[in-house]
Scaffold this motif. Structure first.
Motif, mmCIF file in Angstrom:
data_model
loop_
_atom_site.group_PDB
_atom_site.id
_atom_site.type_symbol
_atom_site.label_atom_id
_atom_site.label_comp_id
_atom_site.label_asym_id
_atom_site.label_seq_id
_atom_site.Cartn_x
_atom_site.Cartn_y
_atom_site.Cartn_z
ATOM 1 N N ARG A 180 42.751 40.347 48.883
ATOM 2 C CA ARG A 180 43.538 41.181 47.958
ATOM 3 C C ARG A 180 43.696 42.597 48.500
ATOM 4 N N ALA A 181 42.814 43.010 49.405
ATOM 5 C CA ALA A 181 42.884 44.356 49.979
ATOM 6 C C ALA A 181 43.944 44.479 51.056
ATOM 7 N N LEU A 182 44.573 43.373 51.453
ATOM 8 C CA LEU A 182 45.639 43.456 52.455
ATOM 9 C C LEU A 182 46.804 44.284 51.909
ATOM 10 N N PRO A 183 47.453 45.090 52.746
ATOM 11 C CA PRO A 183 48.502 45.995 52.266
ATOM 12 C C PRO A 183 49.849 45.309 52.043
ATOM 13 N N VAL A 184 49.823 44.133 51.445
ATOM 14 C CA VAL A 184 51.054 43.400 51.116
ATOM 15 C C VAL A 184 50.893 42.869 49.686
ATOM 16 N N PRO A 185 51.241 43.669 48.679
ATOM 17 C CA PRO A 185 50.823 43.420 47.293
ATOM 18 C C PRO A 185 51.031 42.004 46.782
ATOM 19 N N TYR A 186 52.244 41.482 46.836
ATOM 20 C CA TYR A 186 52.478 40.175 46.229
ATOM 21 C C TYR A 186 51.886 39.052 47.066
ATOM 22 N N LEU A 187 52.011 39.148 48.376
ATOM 23 C CA LEU A 187 51.426 38.133 49.243
ATOM 24 C C LEU A 187 49.908 38.144 49.137
ATOM 25 N N SER A 188 49.314 39.331 49.050
ATOM 26 C CA SER A 188 47.856 39.400 48.973
ATOM 27 C C SER A 188 47.343 38.765 47.688
ATOM 28 N N LEU A 189 48.120 38.849 46.601
ATOM 29 C CA LEU A 189 47.714 38.203 45.359
ATOM 30 C C LEU A 189 47.648 36.694 45.535
ATOM 31 N N VAL A 190 48.679 36.120 46.153
ATOM 32 C CA VAL A 190 48.701 34.676 46.386
ATOM 33 C C VAL A 190 47.564 34.272 47.325
ATOM 34 N N LEU A 191 47.372 35.052 48.384
ATOM 35 C CA LEU A 191 46.320 34.731 49.334
ATOM 36 C C LEU A 191 44.933 34.844 48.697
ATOM 37 N N ALA A 192 44.748 35.824 47.818
ATOM 38 C CA ALA A 192 43.452 35.991 47.160
ATOM 39 C C ALA A 192 43.128 34.794 46.283
ATOM 40 N N LEU A 193 44.092 34.349 45.498
ATOM 41 C CA LEU A 193 43.855 33.176 44.649
ATOM 42 C C LEU A 193 43.622 31.928 45.499
ATOM 43 N N ALA A 194 44.368 31.820 46.604
ATOM 44 C CA ALA A 194 44.166 30.681 47.504
ATOM 45 C C ALA A 194 42.788 30.739 48.155
ATOM 46 N N ALA A 195 42.303 31.941 48.437
ATOM 47 C CA ALA A 195 40.980 32.080 49.045
ATOM 48 C C ALA A 195 39.897 31.587 48.106
ATOM 49 N N GLY A 196 40.063 31.851 46.804
ATOM 50 C CA GLY A 196 39.099 31.329 45.848
ATOM 51 C C GLY A 196 39.058 29.811 45.852
ATOM 52 N N VAL A 197 40.232 29.198 45.850
ATOM 53 C CA VAL A 197 40.292 27.732 45.913
ATOM 54 C C VAL A 197 39.706 27.231 47.231
ATOM 55 N N GLY A 198 39.996 27.954 48.330
ATOM 56 C CA GLY A 198 39.450 27.558 49.620
ATOM 57 C C GLY A 198 37.934 27.611 49.644
ATOM 58 N N ALA A 199 37.358 28.639 49.004
ATOM 59 C CA ALA A 199 35.899 28.709 48.917
ATOM 60 C C ALA A 199 35.357 27.529 48.125
ATOM 61 N N GLY A 200 36.079 27.137 47.076
ATOM 62 C CA GLY A 200 35.664 25.963 46.318
ATOM 63 C C GLY A 200 35.737 24.694 47.142
ATOM 64 N N ALA A 201 36.780 24.561 47.950
ATOM 65 C CA ALA A 201 36.899 23.379 48.811
ATOM 66 C C ALA A 201 35.765 23.316 49.813
ATOM 67 N N ALA A 202 35.385 24.478 50.377
ATOM 68 C CA ALA A 202 34.245 24.496 51.294
ATOM 69 C C ALA A 202 32.958 24.144 50.562
ATOM 70 N N GLY A 203 32.809 24.660 49.335
ATOM 71 C CA GLY A 203 31.616 24.344 48.557
ATOM 72 C C GLY A 203 31.528 22.893 48.169
ATOM 73 N N GLU A 204 32.678 22.243 48.054
ATOM 74 C CA GLU A 204 32.703 20.818 47.719
ATOM 75 C C GLU A 204 31.924 20.013 48.747
#
Length: 266
Positions: A180-204
């Motif tokens: 979310r800290a990336l300097p691309v506001p709308y893209l960083s929002l999508v990437l941040a939410l995807a990162a959460g899901v990605g962490a869940g997939a790794a935790g799976e």
């Protein structure tokens, strides 16, 4: 002929630096430095949570300290030593309560701690000598800081149900904060939410939670996005609120992970 603003004839003051920016929008993202610290604290939580609430407690205490201080700074009331100390003490009381009570009494323990500390907050305001507006601001800031600091203890309650669930949620929040800290506001929002899901997939694969890990990772990512949104609210202060940017993504995850753990794993 000189321009006057009133009967005193004083010249109109020049606008304060940054006033035009704040007039457009008071939202200023905390930036990459708080995100890096959030990720570091998330890593500590993820590493200690699988060993139980006792092992997780020091990381939660640190989170509560930064939360109490950060909320006051976010409200333009830094330093408010009494309010910060009271909110932090409430968090410590909640920690002790959750470590001592049985698992089925944890919600009552949190609510009881909040009730006692809200009473103490009211008593503290009776000693406030400021104006009515200042007393109201102090009351709301102290009550909100106490609420958030006590709620952060829910990480301990969730760890009593499933340490891996807390670890995956924290990992999702930390990863989301970084992207979310990336300097691309709308893209960083999508990437941040995807990162959460990605962490869940790794935790799976790593934790044995199965598909439930996706829910915990996604919850951590969503909590981080919400926490950073609140931490970016930069009015009335002119500077970015560093401590709130560090704490709120993980503090916001606590009310997500505990009910999810109870619903999916208890």
């Amino acid at each position: 002929m000189s321009v006057h603003t009133g009967p005193t004839g004083a010249e109109a003051p020049a606008p304060a630096p940054g006033a035009r920016h704040r007039a457009r929008s008071p939202l200023i993202p905390p930036g990459p430095a708080p995100a890096a610290l959030t990720a570091a604290l998330a890593a500590v939580i993820a590493a200690t949570a699988p060993f139980g609430p006792g092992a997780l407690a020091p990381a939660v205490v640190l989170l509560q300290a930064v939360t109490a201080a950060g909320w006051f700074r976010l409200n333009g009331m830094w330093p408010a030593r009494q309010g910060i100390a009271l909110a932090f003490a409430g968090g410590l009381a909640a920690d002790v309560t959750l470590l001592l009570v049985s698992r089925d009494r944890e919600p009552e323990g949190l609510l009881g701690t909040l009730g006692v500390w809200f009473l103490l907050v009211l008593v503290l305001q009776l000693r406030h000598r400021g104006s009515a507006e200042e007393r109201l601001d102090s009351l709301t800031a102290t009550a909100a800081a106490t609420l958030l600091t006590v709620l952060a203890a829910a990480h301990l309650a969730a760890a009593g149900i499933s340490g891996p669930a807390v670890a995956v949620t924290a990992a999702g929040a930390g990863a989301a904060a970084l992207l979310r800290a990336l300097p691309v506001p709308y893209l960083s929002l999508v990437l941040a939410l995807a990162a959460g899901v990605g962490a869940g997939a790794a935790g799976e694969e790593l934790t044995g939670l199965g598909t439930d890990a996706l829910a915990f990772g996604a919850a951590g990512g969503l909590a981080a996005v919400l926490g950073l949104r609140v931490a970016g609210y930069d009015f009335p202060s002119r500077f970015v609120h560093f401590t709130a940017g560090v704490a709120l993504p993980l503090t916001a995850a606590a009310p997500f992970v505990y009910p999810l753990a109870r619903a999916l794993l208890a």
